[in-house]
Structure formats: structure tokens, C-alpha cells
Design an enzyme around this catalytic site. Structure first.
Site, PDB file in Angstrom:
ATOM      1  CG  ASP A  94      -1.614  -0.776   0.512  1.00  0.00           C
ATOM      2  OD1 ASP A  94      -2.219  -1.537  -0.034  1.00  0.00           O
ATOM      3  OD2 ASP A  94      -2.776  -0.780   2.293  1.00  0.00           O
ATOM      4  CD  GLU A 153       5.319  -4.792  12.474  1.00  0.00           C
ATOM      5  OE1 GLU A 153       5.034  -5.468  11.409  1.00  0.00           O
ATOM      6  OE2 GLU A 153       4.849  -3.753  12.416  1.00  0.00           O
TER       7      GLU A 153
END
Length: 617
Positions: free
Chosen positions: A57, A124
Site C-alpha cells: 500500500d 505486530e
């Protein structure tokens, strides 16, 4: 590629995470002016910022822009190691990245359309949100072209990306991931499309500003752990700072050397620091200006505030740069130990150089610098510690506790009484006596301090004396030797004598007051700190054999003839030492003469030549 640290931290490192691949910057190759512990191996590295993003992205766009802006945000260069260099091929890097998260101060999440479609990004996020609950980690989310409500409810294109990849995730990842996404959606962050109408440059600027502000909270000026009697001073100054104003303001802390001006200024600076992104501390300006020049000081200030390496060669260019570039910034500046108006004029001459709300703190031994400033300066006269706090400070340095050892209580009080509540002296002498159990050593120190300050203290105090003109030095020594605590007729005769010698006494007395070397008491008497008195007496005794050092303040001083103590007549033109404690010059003269026209006198090497001109009775 070189990396500039975000902030002067103990370990200025940046870790970036791109869909499970790491980019870890180390401080190898660091600029020598920056001191930081070198990483010693896996698990020991600490980071300022961990940047997490979905590579497909934002890798080549926003994440890259933000990363390189972080790279340029600081002023200390370090080398950057990319994932192909920092993580050996074939090594499991997951645990290492998760450990890096745990060791980072600020965790930036760029949550984009496909962020939740990555197993590693999701893990994460889970790890980051877990740490945010239990530690002091700072989480800064950026909702990049997605709506926080879509992240919260897994709707829209963001939700579609997550659901399309659920079959590849573990059940635990799905459950914890959804919870983490919900939690992060409620955090205060930035929505890219709502910042400056989607202009990413402004978004990056705001993120950098926030990062620097957060990091700087952990890096305040170093202040001694033994702070005593300072709270009242801080409260009085902060009360003034808190009053509303439409201009930049200046706090001027003045007092004799060693009184604690820099310590007080640092405490004020630290209390205010969280409200300022742009801050700078210039230490030891007097010494720096002497060793280098004022241009060097200007460059230090500009570098600290603007985070650039300025290039100019004269003071005027430095002033123009400060005026033009600081005007739009709210700054906190501490200018320590200014001793000449040229220094202040080159760094902070007028309030309109700075944005309203800016605070400039100045410390000086020379009050005239504050009086001459074009700022409306809040001047603060810092005085010595009272006896109770002085003893407490001494004990903390001499015994590392609040009380003296039983066998040293009397000696401690005697030693403290010689130092007049001067924090520097109490610290230096107390530290010298630490772990010295021999009482004879303490006795020697007590005796020594009754005649002169400790050499390290004397070195600091003498700076103000050395700055005086020769005639004003003479006046200072005359006061030390003869005139402490006296007033009235004695002062009148002293002024007359100094005038006759060409010392310009009115100017000289004012200069001594401005340099915090003397004070004038309520009855007009000369007053002086004991340590300054002893400094002057030590200067007077220079050249005398150690065993014979004495002066007019001693009853048995050889330079004071007995005639001064017995009021006997004086032979015309005879040189003698004048000592007010034993001798009233008016009575001496008037008791021997029926009338007098004038007295012409001159101090020469502590001597007065008295010429008496008579007129008929």
C-alpha cells in the site's frame, strides 16, 4: 545511506516493518559529538521509533516519505542497515521484530486499506497494543485513506481485505487481531484525508512534530539529585510565567558565582519543556564566547531550534537568520552564564524576534545585562541557602545522608558556617570530605576555610573579580580589607579617597553591585558574602609567605602601626594603614588639630598618605 537520528536519545535507532520484513537502523558510524551506548547484540538494542506499514500500500509512497522525513528530523547522523544486511538469510526474523517493538519508545502504525490482510502486520498490531496497555510505549496511529470506523467494525474496503484473508490466519490471530483493530481505532491519531485536505506533506510534518515532542519529554537537562531549598524559587518564577501575555518573555536569574543560578534555570527549563517542540540550551556562554566567538553561539542556537547546519560568517547575518526564522516558532531557550550585553543582543535582543508564548531564560552574574535588555525582563535575585538547608546539603555530599555522623556533628556545623550557604562551596567541600574519617583532616579544612575558599570554589568566584577594571578591583579589595559592615563617616571618607585616586567610586560601587560582589545594607553599609570576602583577602595576601599571611582584618597585622590603635598624633605625610575597627580618622585628625581644610588621601598597596592642610584656629 546515512540516517540522522530523530532526537538526541541514548540509543537513536529507527526500526521499520514492511509486512514482516524489517529495516533496522543502528548507531554505527555515529557523529563523535553524540554519546550513545553501542548496541551489544540481539536483545540489547533500543529504538526511538518503530514504523509499521503494509508494503504493497505505502512502501514507495507515504511510508517512504515519512521514513525519510524521520531520517532528516534530527541532526546526528548514523548508518542505516536494511533488512537484507541486518538479518541473515534464512534466519527467523519474527521474534526479532517483536522484540524490537518491545524496545521502541514510539510505535507508529500506518493503517492502510490492506494492512489487516497481512498476517505479520496483524501480529505486530496485537503485540503493539498489548505493550501499550502495560508499558509506557506511545502508539501513534495514522489512518491512511481509511476511516477509523471501518477499522473498528471491519467494514468497507478495509473490512473486505481482512475477511478475504481470514482463511490463512490462525484462530488466535483472528480473535486477537479484531480486538486490537477495535482498540487502535479509538486512539487519537491522524486521518490522512482530513489533514490539510489530504496533502501528505502537512501530515508528515505534524507526525514529525509529535514524535519530536514525545521523545524530548524523556530527555531533560541533567540536574543534581541533591536539590534543596529550590521549590520556593521555582514556584515564584513559575507563577510569573503562568500569567497571560501576548509577547515572548525573558526570565533573568542573577547572583554571585556558585549560588545555583544554572541549577534553578535548568529546573525551570525542564518544567516548561513539555510545552515546547523547539528548545535549545546554550551552556557556559561566557567560556564558549571566549574560546570561540559569538557567531559560534548563534550557530549553536539556530542548529538546536531549526535542526539545520547554518552557514554564515558574521554576527549580523546570524541575527537576521534568528529574526527571520524564529519569529514563527514558539521556542524555549536557556542562555547560561552570559557576561556581556553583546552576547545577549546577538542571541535574543528583542521579544519580537520570537513567537508569542516563547520563553527565554538567562543566567548571569552581571545584573546590568538584564537592566539593558530590550525585553521586559523578569529579574530574579538568587540568594544563598539558609543554615538549615546548607547543613543538609553538606551532609548529603559529605555523608550521603541527611545527618552528620555523631563524631562529626560539631565539625560539620563549624565548616558549614564558614561557607555562607553557598551551594557550590557546600558541594565541593562536602564531596572532598566524603569517606575521610580522620578528624584531623576535617580540622585542617575548617581552619583553611576560615582564611580562604576552597581552590575549586575560588576559581569560580574569581571570574567576577577578574572582569572588573583595575580601579574597581582596588575598591573591592579596600572594602574587603577595611569597610565591610561600616557606614556613615567611614564610607564618606572612603569615597573621598577613591575619588582622589581616580577610581571613580560611584561608578565602581554600582559595578560591584551589578556583578553581585557586594550589596548595600539598609543603613547604607557595605555587605558581602563570606566566600567573596575570603576571596578578596586571599588575593590581598598573594605573595606573602604562607605562615605569615594576614591583613588589616587581623589584630596582630604588622602593617597596622600602633598609632592607629592608640589615637596618637600623626606626623605629616607619614604613610600608614587605615583600619576602621581601630581607628576613627575624623577623631584622629580632629583631636590633634583645631581645624582642617581638607584631606587628600590615596590608597597605595593598602596604604594611605594623609596630607593635612591647616588653617588658623
Amino acid at each position: 545511506m546515512q540516517q540522522k537520528s530523530i532526537f538526541l536519545s541514548n540509543s537513536p535507532l529507527i526500526a521499520t516493518m514492511d509486512n514482516g520484513r524489517s529495516h533496522i537502523e543502528t548507531n554505527e558510524g555515529m557523529h563523535p559529538s553524540f554519546i550513545s551506548p553501542t548496541p551489544t547484540g540481539e536483545g540489547n538494542d533500543h529504538y526511538d521509533v518503530f514504523l509499521s506499514f503494509r508494503g504493497s500500500d505505502t512502501r514507495k509512497e507515504f511510508a517512504d516519505h515519512l521514513y525519510h522525513s524521520l531520517d532528516k528530523a534530527g541532526i546526528v547522523p548514523v548508518f542505516v542497515f536494511r533488512d537484507d544486511k541486518s538479518i541473515p538469510i534464512g534466519e527467523e526474523f519474527g521474534p526479532r521484530i517483536l522484540d524490537a517493538i518491545a524496545r521502541s519508545k514510539i510505535l507508529i502504525l500506518i493503517i492502510s486499506k490492506n494492512y489487516a490482510s497481512s498476517k505479520w502486520c496483524l501480529r505486530e498490531l496485537i503485540h503493539i497494543m498489548d505493550h501499550a496497555k502495560s508499558t509506557s510505549h506511545i502508539v501513534l496511529p495514522i489512518f491512511y485513506k481509511v476511516d477509523p470506523s471501518d477499522v473498528r467494525h471491519l467494514k468497507g474496503s478495509f473490512g473486505m481485505a481482512f475477511h478475504s484473508c481470514k482463511e490463512y490466519f490462525d484462530e488466535e490471530d483472528i480473535h486477537k487481531g479484531q480486538q486490537a483493530l477495535k482498540e487502535v481505532s479509538y486512539l487519537h491519531g491522524w486521518e490522512s484525508e482530513k489533514v490539510a485536505n489530504g496533502h501528505e506533506g502537512e501530515l508528515v510534518r505534524k507526525v514529525i512534530e509529535k514524535v519530536l515532542s514525545k521523545l524530548r519529554r524523556n530527555f531533560q537537562l541533567d540536574v543534581t539529585e541533591h536539590l534543596l531549598g529550590i521549590d520556593d524559587h521555582v514556584n515564584r518564577i513559575m507563577k510569573w510565567v503562568d500569567t497571560p501575555t501576548t509577547n515572548a518573555r525573558m526570565i533573568g536569574i542573577y547572583g554571585m558565582g556558585g549560588i545555583g543560578k544554572t541549577t534553578l534555570a535548568k529546573v525551570i527549563y525542564n518544567q516548561l519543556s513539555n510545552d515546547f517542540v523547539h528548545r535549545s540550551f546554550l551552556a557556559d556562554i561566557r567560556e564558549t564566547a571566549c574560546r570561540n566567538n559569538i557567531v559560534h553561539l548563534q550557530k549553536q542556537l539556530i542548529k538546536g531550534i531549526l535542526q539545520i547546519e547554518p552557514q554564515f560568517g558574521n554576527v549580523d547575518d546570524g541575527i537576521n537568520l534568528i529574526k527571520s526564522r524564529f519569529k514563527g516558532k514558539k521556542v524555549l531557550i536557556l542562555l547560561d552564564d552570559i557576561d556581556h550585553e553583546d552576547q545577549l543582543n546577538a542571541l535574543a535582543r528583542e521579544h519580537n524576534w520570537f513567537m508569542a508564548g516563547s520563553v527565554i531564560i538567562v543566567t548571569t552574574r552581571y545584573k546590568a545585562i538584564l537592566d539593558q535588555s530590550k525585553f521586559d525582563v523578569h529579574k530574579y535575585d538568587l540568594n544563598e541557602l539558609d543554615q538549615e538547608h546548607a547543613l543538609l546539603l553538606f551532609n548529603r555530599h559529605a555523608f550521603y545522608m541527611d545527618q552528620s555522623s555523631k563524631d562529626f556533628e560539631g565539625l560539620s556545623r563549624d565548616i558549614v558556617s564558614t561557607m555562607g550557604g553557598l551551594p557550590l562551596a557546600l558541594k565541593v567541600v562536602g564531596s572532598y570530605l566524603y569517606k575521610k574519617p580522620n578528624q584531623k583532616v576535617w580540622e585542617d579544612v575548617r581552619k583553611q576555610l576560615k582564611s580562604q575558599p576552597h581552590r575549586d570554589v575560588q576559581k569560580i568566584l574569581q571570574i567576577s573579580y577578574d572582569a572588573l577594571e583595575d580601579g574597581h578591583k582596588q575598591i573591592f579589595l579596600d572594602i574587603v580589607c577595611f569597610f565591610i559592615g561600616v557606614n556613615g563617616t567611614y564610607i564618606e571618607y572612603a569615597m573621598y579617597m577613591w575619588e582622589d585616586c581616580g577610581f571613580y567610586p560611584s561608578q565602581g560601587i554600582e559595578e560591584l553591585k551589578l556583578r553581585c560582589l557586594i550589596k548595600i545594607g539598609d543603613c547604607g553599609q557595605f555587605e558581602m558574602h563570606d566566600q567573596l570576602r575570603d576571596l578578596g583577602r586571599s588575593i590581598f595576601c598573594q605573595g606573602q609567605p604562607p605562615e605569615k599571611r594576614s591583613g588589616p582584618w587581623d589584630d596582630d597585622y604588622d602593617g597596622v602601626p600602633k598609632v592607629l590603635r592608640t589615637y596618637r598624633s600623626v606626623k605629616y605625610g607619614t604613610p600608614f594603614f587605615f583600619f576602621p575597627s581601630y581607628f576613627n580618622i575624623f577623631n584622629l585628625i580632629y583631636s590633634n588639630m583645631s581645624s582642617m581644610m581638607n584631606i587628600c588621601s590615596c590608597f597605595l598597596g593598602r596604604k594611605i598618605y594623609v596630607n593635612i592642610h591647616l588653617c588658623p584656629s
